[in-house]
Motif scaffolding. Structure first.
Motif, short mmCIF file in Angstrom:
data_model
loop_
_atom_site.label_atom_id
_atom_site.label_comp_id
_atom_site.label_asym_id
_atom_site.label_seq_id
_atom_site.Cartn_x
_atom_site.Cartn_y
_atom_site.Cartn_z
N ASN A 113 40.47 41.19 40.33
CA ASN A 113 40.62 42.04 39.14
C ASN A 113 39.29 42.51 38.56
OD1 ASN A 113 39.68 39.66 38.03
ND2 ASN A 113 41.34 39.42 36.54
N ALA A 114 38.15 42.21 39.24
CA ALA A 114 36.86 42.62 38.68
C ALA A 114 35.98 43.33 39.69
CB ALA A 114 36.12 41.40 38.12
N VAL A 115 36.23 43.15 40.98
CA VAL A 115 35.38 43.76 42.00
C VAL A 115 36.16 43.90 43.30
CG1 VAL A 115 34.43 41.50 42.63
CG2 VAL A 115 33.16 43.56 43.24
N GLU A 116 35.91 44.99 44.02
CA GLU A 116 36.52 45.23 45.32
C GLU A 116 35.45 45.76 46.27
OE1 GLU A 116 39.79 45.10 46.39
OE2 GLU A 116 40.78 44.54 44.50
N ILE A 137 37.52 37.15 49.93
CA ILE A 137 37.64 36.20 48.83
C ILE A 137 38.25 36.91 47.64
CG2 ILE A 137 36.35 34.74 47.21
CD1 ILE A 137 34.21 34.48 49.45
N VAL A 138 39.32 36.36 47.10
CA VAL A 138 39.95 36.94 45.92
C VAL A 138 39.37 36.24 44.69
CG1 VAL A 138 42.10 37.41 44.71
CG2 VAL A 138 42.06 37.40 47.22
N ALA A 139 38.63 36.99 43.89
CA ALA A 139 38.00 36.44 42.68
C ALA A 139 38.72 36.98 41.45
CB ALA A 139 36.52 36.81 42.65
N THR A 140 39.27 36.09 40.66
CA THR A 140 40.03 36.48 39.48
C THR A 140 39.35 35.97 38.22
OG1 THR A 140 42.09 36.31 40.76
CG2 THR A 140 42.29 36.40 38.36
N VAL A 141 38.94 36.90 37.36
CA VAL A 141 38.37 36.53 36.07
C VAL A 141 39.55 36.23 35.14
CG1 VAL A 141 36.92 37.23 34.14
CG2 VAL A 141 36.37 38.00 36.46
N VAL A 142 39.66 34.98 34.70
CA VAL A 142 40.84 34.57 33.93
C VAL A 142 40.55 34.43 32.44
CG1 VAL A 142 41.88 33.42 35.91
CG2 VAL A 142 40.41 32.11 34.38
N GLY A 143 39.29 34.57 32.05
CA GLY A 143 38.97 34.48 30.63
C GLY A 143 37.51 34.77 30.38
N GLU A 144 37.19 35.11 29.12
CA GLU A 144 35.79 35.33 28.74
C GLU A 144 35.65 35.15 27.24
OE1 GLU A 144 34.32 39.36 29.25
OE2 GLU A 144 36.36 40.12 29.37
N ALA A 196 33.00 44.94 31.53
CA ALA A 196 33.42 45.09 32.93
C ALA A 196 32.30 44.79 33.91
CB ALA A 196 33.98 46.49 33.16
N ASN A 197 31.07 45.20 33.58
CA ASN A 197 29.95 44.91 34.47
C ASN A 197 29.67 43.41 34.55
OD1 ASN A 197 29.17 47.48 35.47
ND2 ASN A 197 28.19 47.97 33.53
N ALA A 198 29.76 42.73 33.40
CA ALA A 198 29.54 41.28 33.40
C ALA A 198 30.65 40.55 34.14
CB ALA A 198 29.44 40.77 31.96
N ALA A 225 32.38 37.57 38.97
CA ALA A 225 33.24 37.47 40.15
C ALA A 225 32.40 37.35 41.42
CB ALA A 225 34.16 38.69 40.23
N LEU A 226 31.31 38.10 41.50
CA LEU A 226 30.43 38.01 42.67
C LEU A 226 29.75 36.64 42.75
CD1 LEU A 226 28.80 41.57 42.59
CD2 LEU A 226 30.44 40.69 44.27
N ILE A 227 29.40 36.10 41.62
CA ILE A 227 28.80 34.76 41.60
C ILE A 227 29.81 33.73 42.10
CG2 ILE A 227 27.96 32.92 40.09
CD1 ILE A 227 26.68 35.12 38.35
N ALA A 228 31.05 33.81 41.61
CA ALA A 228 32.07 32.86 42.03
C ALA A 228 32.34 32.96 43.52
CB ALA A 228 33.36 33.09 41.23
N ALA A 229 32.34 34.19 44.05
CA ALA A 229 32.56 34.38 45.49
C ALA A 229 31.40 33.77 46.29
CB ALA A 229 32.70 35.86 45.80
N SER A 230 30.18 33.93 45.78
CA SER A 230 29.01 33.36 46.46
C SER A 230 29.08 31.84 46.44
CB SER A 230 27.73 33.83 45.77
OG SER A 230 27.63 35.24 45.77
#
Length: 369
Positions: A38-41, A73-80, A320-322, A327-332
């Motif tokens: 939901n944040a990057v493709e 890798i499916v990265a889902t931002v669930v809160g902020e 959205a940029n953050a 999401a990229l950090i979590a995937a890494s």
């Protein structure tokens, strides 16, 4: 250009002139990592700044794995949210309790105070705690694309002044009462949220577990249970069960201008692995990534270039940029975590990789990327 560390060649030559004002950290772009959610493709390379050179091929192996799976890798931002807890003193617990009730009932008024002094900060929650005659008010805010340290402190200053004006029977204690909780390993951040909360997950076919990770689904599941879940429990870990989140986080934080001290809470997270009919379901949950794409440190040329290359400086809605960066950090983190666990299922593999890379770099006089 793809720059998996496993295929990169260190540069050699005359060392750069020494500058005591700058501490150089070797940095390489690893990947690309295939990410969806939901944040990057897309397929994106990521920068990792570290002295631990085996980290690059380790994350690189996870990245190669992601590119062999549809959706990666499916990265889902669930809160902020970003938090600051103020500390006040009352005459006793009764007075603190009444004040806390009034503060919560006047939430809309306090939200208006924040909106009047900040373009991006928005008050989303107030959580009180009372200990003796001490009243802690944990304010939570959204902060747009900033990590929000200074933004929430300024907002909390305004809120603290307002509460004290409403309740002169209270006394100022501190602008930060440690219930936030900033740069400390605590349970509250995982329970109530602080920073961007992201879950990264991947379903890996059994054949790829064997060919790319040189392991098996059951061996990785069993190791995750014994090492990460049981081992972390007997060590007394706080809401944390993982192999080495801090390695990937620090490398990514340094390359993108984040406050490196926030890896203390950022590296608290849980790795989960499950055998699904022979295939491996693998996930990394990071509940409190304190990251941003604007603010302190982001003006530096190298950081600026890295955020541009990551696609985190586009015209998007605030935040959205953050979220993309988180999401990229979590995937890494997932890439490095699964690679290390796979290596540890094979006796001797981890040490052999470190010896081969680090001693080789020492013989060459170090590397620069």
């Amino acid at each position: 250009m793809t720059t998996d560390a496993a295929s990169a060649t260190p540069e050699s030559g005359t060392p750069a002139e020494y500058d005591e004002r700058v501490t150089p950290i070797p940095t390489r772009w690893v990947g690309p990592i295939r990410v969806s959610g939901n944040a990057v493709e897309g397929e994106i390379e990521v920068p990792l700044a570290t002295y631990e050179s085996p980290l690059w091929p380790s994350v690189g192996r996870g990245a190669r794995l992601s590119r062999q799976i549809e959706g990666g890798i499916v990265a889902t931002v669930v809160g902020e949210r970003m938090t600051r807890s103020v500390l006040l003193r009352a005459r006793g617990a009764g007075a603190a309790h009444l004040a806390s009730i009034d503060v919560q009932q006047r939430f809309d008024e306090l939200a208006a105070v924040v909106a009047a002094q900040s373009r991006f900060a928005q008050l989303v929650e107030i959580h009180p705690e009372i200990v003796g005659d001490l009243l802690f008010l944990r304010f939570a805010f959204t902060t747009g694309d900033a990590s929000g340290h200074n933004m929430v402190t300024a907002a909390s200053e305004a809120l603290l002044s307002t509460v004290l004006a409403w309740h002169p029977e209270l006394e100022y204690g501190s602008i930060s009462g440690n219930y936030c909780s900033d740069k400390k390993a605590t349970a509250v951040n995982g329970i109530l949220g602080r920073g961007r909360s992201v879950v990264a997950e991947m379903l890996i076919p059994a054949a790829l577990v064997e060919s790319t990770l040189r392991s098996s689904t059951q061996r990785i599941v069993d190791l995750n249970t014994g090492k990460n879940l049981v081992g972390s429990t007997i060590a007394g870990a706080l809401r944390s069960a993982n192999a080495h989140y801090a390695n990937m986080l620090l490398a990514f934080y340094l390359a993108t201008g984040q406050d490196a001290a926030n890896i203390v809470e950022g590296s608290q997270g849980i790795t989960y692995a499950e055998n699904r009919d022979g295939d491996l379901y693998f996930s990394t949950t990071l509940p409190h990534l304190i990251v941003g794409t604007v603010g302190n440190g982001k003006h530096l040329p190298g950081v600026n270039a890295a955020l541009d290359r990551l696609g985190c400086r586009e015209e998007r809605e605030p935040g959205a940029n953050a979220r993309r960066l988180a999401a990229l950090i979590a995937a890494s983190v997932l890439c490095g975590e699964i690679s290390l666990l796979a290596a540890q299922t094979n006796p001797g593999e981890l040490m052999a990789a470190h010896v081969a890379m680090e001693r080789g770099a020492a013989r060459r006089g170090g590397s620069k990327a």
